[in-house]
Design a protein around this motif. Structure first.
Motif, PDB file in Angstrom:
ATOM      1  N   LYS A   1       0.685  -1.342   0.047  1.00  0.00           N
ATOM      2  CA  LYS A   1       0.109  -0.021  -0.020  1.00  0.00           C
ATOM      3  C   LYS A   1       0.898   1.326   0.103  1.00  0.00           C
ATOM      4  O   LYS A   1       1.700   1.370   0.740  1.00  0.00           O
ATOM      5  N   GLU A   2       0.313   2.195  -0.851  1.00  0.00           N
ATOM      6  CA  GLU A   2       1.142   3.301  -1.034  1.00  0.00           C
ATOM      7  C   GLU A   2       0.223   4.621  -0.980  1.00  0.00           C
ATOM      8  O   GLU A   2      -0.621   4.714  -1.520  1.00  0.00           O
ATOM      9  N   PHE A   3       0.983   5.733  -0.553  1.00  0.00           N
ATOM     10  CA  PHE A   3       0.289   6.975  -0.234  1.00  0.00           C
ATOM     11  C   PHE A   3       1.067   8.116  -0.678  1.00  0.00           C
ATOM     12  O   PHE A   3       1.963   8.072   0.034  1.00  0.00           O
TER      13      PHE A   3
ATOM     14  N   GLY B   1      10.841   2.243   0.357  1.00  0.00           N
ATOM     15  CA  GLY B   1       9.454   2.839   1.031  1.00  0.00           C
ATOM     16  C   GLY B   1       9.164   4.430   0.722  1.00  0.00           C
ATOM     17  O   GLY B   1       7.907   4.893   0.934  1.00  0.00           O
ATOM     18  N   LEU B   2      10.307   4.880   0.036  1.00  0.00           N
ATOM     19  CA  LEU B   2      10.131   6.428  -0.595  1.00  0.00           C
ATOM     20  C   LEU B   2      10.282   6.147  -2.071  1.00  0.00           C
ATOM     21  O   LEU B   2      11.369   6.022  -2.522  1.00  0.00           O
ATOM     22  N   ASN B   3       9.306   6.341  -2.863  1.00  0.00           N
ATOM     23  CA  ASN B   3       9.185   6.520  -4.044  1.00  0.00           C
ATOM     24  C   ASN B   3       8.966   7.884  -4.754  1.00  0.00           C
ATOM     25  O   ASN B   3       8.230   8.468  -4.341  1.00  0.00           O
ATOM     26  N   PHE B   4       9.592   8.059  -6.029  1.00  0.00           N
ATOM     27  CA  PHE B   4       9.340   9.177  -6.854  1.00  0.00           C
ATOM     28  C   PHE B   4       8.726   8.753  -8.218  1.00  0.00           C
ATOM     29  O   PHE B   4       9.125   7.718  -8.788  1.00  0.00           O
TER      30      PHE B   4
ATOM     31  N   PHE C   1       4.589  15.279 -10.629  1.00  0.00           N
ATOM     32  CA  PHE C   1       5.628  14.866 -10.152  1.00  0.00           C
ATOM     33  C   PHE C   1       4.905  14.171  -8.755  1.00  0.00           C
ATOM     34  O   PHE C   1       4.385  14.931  -8.080  1.00  0.00           O
ATOM     35  N   ASN C   2       5.252  12.914  -8.623  1.00  0.00           N
ATOM     36  CA  ASN C   2       4.708  12.180  -7.662  1.00  0.00           C
ATOM     37  C   ASN C   2       5.584  11.925  -6.196  1.00  0.00           C
ATOM     38  O   ASN C   2       6.822  11.436  -6.637  1.00  0.00           O
ATOM     39  N   LEU C   3       5.256  12.016  -5.269  1.00  0.00           N
ATOM     40  CA  LEU C   3       6.126  11.749  -3.889  1.00  0.00           C
ATOM     41  C   LEU C   3       5.465  10.757  -3.239  1.00  0.00           C
ATOM     42  O   LEU C   3       4.117  11.276  -2.720  1.00  0.00           O
ATOM     43  N   SER C   4       6.007   9.463  -2.671  1.00  0.00           N
ATOM     44  CA  SER C   4       4.742   8.595  -1.975  1.00  0.00           C
ATOM     45  C   SER C   4       5.697   7.943  -1.049  1.00  0.00           C
ATOM     46  O   SER C   4       6.929   7.545  -1.138  1.00  0.00           O
TER      47      SER C   4
END
Length: 285
Positions: free
Chosen positions: A28-30, A188-191, A264-267
């Motif tokens: 799960k990613e937010f 755990g930290l995605n771009f 641009f997404n940071l999750s």
């Protein structure tokens, strides 16, 4: 368009079933997204980029496996355009303009070209394709003599004068389609970066679609001029010969309006495992 909607709906349903079936693997990613948007339609039929607007949103993503994910997102932006940007003489003389706030909710599937698994060194990034379906709110407006007017209640194409087939509401369906790149910065930290166009089922994001119905359909008092009469044909502001003769083309009915996001997404990704050891070993092969 209906065939496209059926294909996307079938695809989302199949992916959702896959999510339920594969309970042993659930990431799960937010995250949040920042970027820009642009509108394409009757007032921008040559794909100009003079009205790029900021956009932002939030999303939740479920990784079905390292190659497929499902994303649910809420996004907001503002779109607009002005005939003054056009190089076409007729469009420039038409002299229409608009702006509209957009708020959308979407469900999208993502297909990774490469295996993507946060924290796994040889699965650090991937390009992907995305497609889905959503609903969005819009409400076109313009400014006339320093006053802001929402255009839908005015019925600038005769909606309030017997042309009921031109009625539209403030909600419509969109179909996001695009591509992007994902990269995990640390476990755990995605771009990510994504560009996706929104095909829609409305031709009235800009309040322009069909023909002029004539100024006589908008009764006005010389002492209290009607804004609807003024805004249905704004060519009189720049030309001695008005364009707004009954039946003359005002917009293009051959295509629907669209808008596009570059984001641009940071999750942050949360991982849970509900599977036997042999399946866990298979996941990390």
């Amino acid at each position: 368009m209906q065939r496209l909607a059926l294909i996307i709906s079938f695809f989302l349903a199949a992916t959702a079933n896959n999510v339920r079936a594969q309970t042993f693997y659930q990431n799960k990613e937010f995250g949040v997204s920042l970027g820009a948007s642009h509108y394409f339609g009757d007032l921008n039929d040559h794909y100009g980029l003079q009205e790029v607007m900021p956009a932002f949103g939030a999303f939740a993503r479920i990784h079905v496996n390292p190659f497929i994910a499902v994303r649910f997102a809420a996004q907001a932006t503002r779109v607009g355009y002005d005939d003054k940007y056009s190089t076409n003489f007729y469009n420039k003389t038409r002299n229409l303009n608009f702006k509209s706030d957009i708020v959308e909710l979407t469900a999208q599937s993502e297909f990774n070209f490469f295996r993507f698994f946060t924290g796994e060194q040889h699965s650090r990034f991937t390009p992907y394709l995305t497609g889905g379906v959503g609903v969005f709110y819009y409400n076109p407006y313009t400014t006339y003599q320093g006053i802001k007017y929402h255009l839908r209640p005015l019925g600038t194409e005769g909606q309030n004068a017997g042309f009921g087939d031109r009625q539209y509401n403030s909600f419509s369906v969109c179909f996001p389609m695009g591509a992007g790149i994902k990269y995990w910065i640390r476990p755990g930290l995605n771009f990510g970066v994504e560009i996706a166009n929104r095909l829609t089922l409305t031709d009235y994001i800009d309040d322009v679609s069909k023909t002029y119905v004539g100024v006589d359909k908008f009764p006005t008092d010389p002492q209290n001029p009607s804004p609807a009469a003024a805004l249905q044909d704004r060519s009189v502001e720049v030309s001695d010969i008005p364009l707004g003769r009954p039946g003359k083309q005002r917009g293009n009915t051959q295509s629907r309006d669209q808008y596009m996001f570059l984001q641009f997404n940071l999750s942050f990704q949360l991982k849970t495992y509900k599977c036997p050891a042999y399946i866990r070993e298979w996941q990390f092969m």
